[in-house]
Design an enzyme around this catalytic site. Sequence first.
Site, PDB file in Angstrom:
ATOM      1  N   TYR B 282       0.852  -1.190   0.000  1.00 14.72           N
ATOM      2  CA  TYR B 282       0.000   0.000   0.000  1.00 14.72           C
ATOM      3  C   TYR B 282       0.888   1.240   0.000  1.00 14.72           C
ATOM      4  CZ  TYR B 282      -3.907   2.968   1.389  1.00 14.72           C
ATOM      5  OH  TYR B 282      -4.869   3.935   1.434  1.00 14.72           O
ATOM      6  N   TYR B 332      -5.076   4.907  -8.267  1.00 11.41           N
ATOM      7  CA  TYR B 332      -5.425   5.099  -6.867  1.00 11.41           C
ATOM      8  C   TYR B 332      -6.594   4.216  -6.491  1.00 11.41           C
ATOM      9  CZ  TYR B 332      -6.394   7.530  -2.496  1.00 11.41           C
ATOM     10  OH  TYR B 332      -6.605   7.843  -1.181  1.00 11.41           O
TER      11      TYR B 332
END
Lengths: 136, 378
Positions: B282, B332
Site C-alpha cells: 500500500y 489510486y
Amino acid sequence: MSSKPRPRPDVFNTGFWQAAREGRFTIQRCDDCGDAHYPGTPVCPKCLSSSQSWAPASGRGTLLSWVRFHRAYWDGFREEVPYGVVLVGLEEGPMMLSNLVGAEPEDCTIGEKLEVTLDTSDPEWTLPKWRRVGRA
Amino acid sequence: MPNTAFHKLKDRIAVVGVGNTAYGNFPHTDDYGLGAEAFRRAVEDCGLDKNQVDGLGVCRVPYYARMGEILGLNPRWTVQFPPHGRMSAMAIIEAAAALDAGLCDYAALIYANIGRSRRVNYGGEESPGVWDPFGFTSPGAAHALMFQRHMALYGTTTRQLAEVSVAVRHHACLNPDAVMKQPITIEDHEATRPITAPLRLLDYCLINDGAVCLILTTKERARDLKKPPVMISGFGAREAYTGSSISNFNLNFWYDEVQDVARQTYGMAGVGPNDVDALMCYDNFSPTVLFSLEGLGFCKQGEAGSFVEGGTLRLGGRLPTNTDGGHLSNSYMQGWALNVEAVRQVRGECGARQVPNAQVVQFVATTPCSRSIIYTPG
Ligand SMILES: [Zn+2]
C-alpha cells in the site's frame, strides 16, 4: 482577506478552549486514574471513568517532528505558505500539532525542548503555540 | 502472538476472479457504472454464472443495495465498508471468514473510486479536523511528519525515498492499464515541487477514477472454475487507534503493529520474508513503503533507506514491489488493485512485468488498520 479555520470543539473540548481564553494551558486528566489525554474524550480511555477535568499542563514539551506546507488547503493560509507545523510531545504524554513562534523548524533539532506560548491575536480563540526554550 | 485459531483458514479460500476498469478521468460514468464494469470483468475472468454470487462487499460504492440492484443480485451476505484507503485487505479477510463459515458461497468485493471526476482534495474544508487552526491537514502531511522523523532518527534521505517512486514508475511503464507512463529518475524526484516538505509531488499517490472487483470462494468450489485458483495462505491484522486524532500518523511508523501482522501472516502461511517473490505494498505516500519493509522484517527498523538503494524494489531486484505501478503510478485503487496484481502475479498473467515463477506474493497495508495477505498458487 480570508480568515483561517478556527477551532470547532466538540462538547468534550470546550473546556480546553475556555481555559486557553483565560490564559491557562490545560490537558484533560482523569480524576480517578490520573491518565492525561488530548483531545478530550467522554470517558477516560484507560479506566472508562466519566470523571475528568481540564487540569493545568506544564507547558513543556519536545519537538517530535515537523512539516512545511507548500500548498494552501485553506485560503486563510495562502499568504503564509510555505509555513511550518510542529508536532510536540507534551511532558504529560499526549501529542499536539501547532506552530513554532520566533524560529523556523529547520533551525531546530528533533528531540529539542519547547515551551508553550499562548497566541491571543484572535480575541475569540487563544491558540497554544510553541517556542524554543530560553530563546524567546 | 494473539490467538491463532484463524490459521486454520490457511489455503481454504481462493481468489477465483479478478477484474478492473480502465483508470483515468471518467466524468461520463459514476461509482456504480465503474463497479459494474469491474464486476462483469471479474465474472468473465472466472467463468462463474453471476447469479451464483451470494455474497457482496462494497467499498467506496455509495449504497450496497443500489449496487446489488444494478447487478441483479440478491445475496445472503452483504457488507458495506467505509470509503477509507485501508479497507481492501480488511474486506478480503472478512469475506474469507464469511465463506469459511458458510455465510455465502461466492463473495464479490467491489471497490469504485470517482475521486478524480469529483475533484476530491483529501484536506482542508472537505475534511475538518482538530488541527485546522494550525494549518495542519491531509494524510500526506501526516506521512511527511513521519518521514521527517525517520530522517532525523535514522539518517534516511529523500534520495533513498525516491527509490520507491522510481521503481514503481518503472513498473507502471510496463503496465498497459497504468495512468503514469513516463519513466522518472531520482533526480526528477528531487526536482519536483514540495507539497508538504519533506514530501514532494512524486511522493504522492495519484487521484483517478476506476474500479476493481475480486471474486472469492472456497477451495472446493474453486476447482470448478475457469482458472487455477490463487489461495489465501496467510493473513494478519492489527489496529492502532490510540492517538488517531492525528489521522494517518503513528510516532513509531506502525512498526509494532506491522511486526505483529507479520508474525500472524508468516506464521499462518509457513513462510518468511526471504520466501516472498513479490511485494504489493500500500503506497498512498512513498514513505509507507519504507515503513512496511521494516515492519515486515525485510530489514531492521531504520534501515529501509539503505535497503531500497540501487533498485531493490524493481523487477529483477531483490524484492520486486508494486509491479503494477502501485498508487503512485498505476492507479489510486486504495490497495484493491494491488491485491488484484498479487493474484495475477501468482497466475503468471503479468506479461512484461511478470516476476518469474512468482509462488509467494504478499500484500501489506501499513496504516492505522494494518493488514497483510499472502497469496500462493492453488
Ligand atoms: Zn482513568
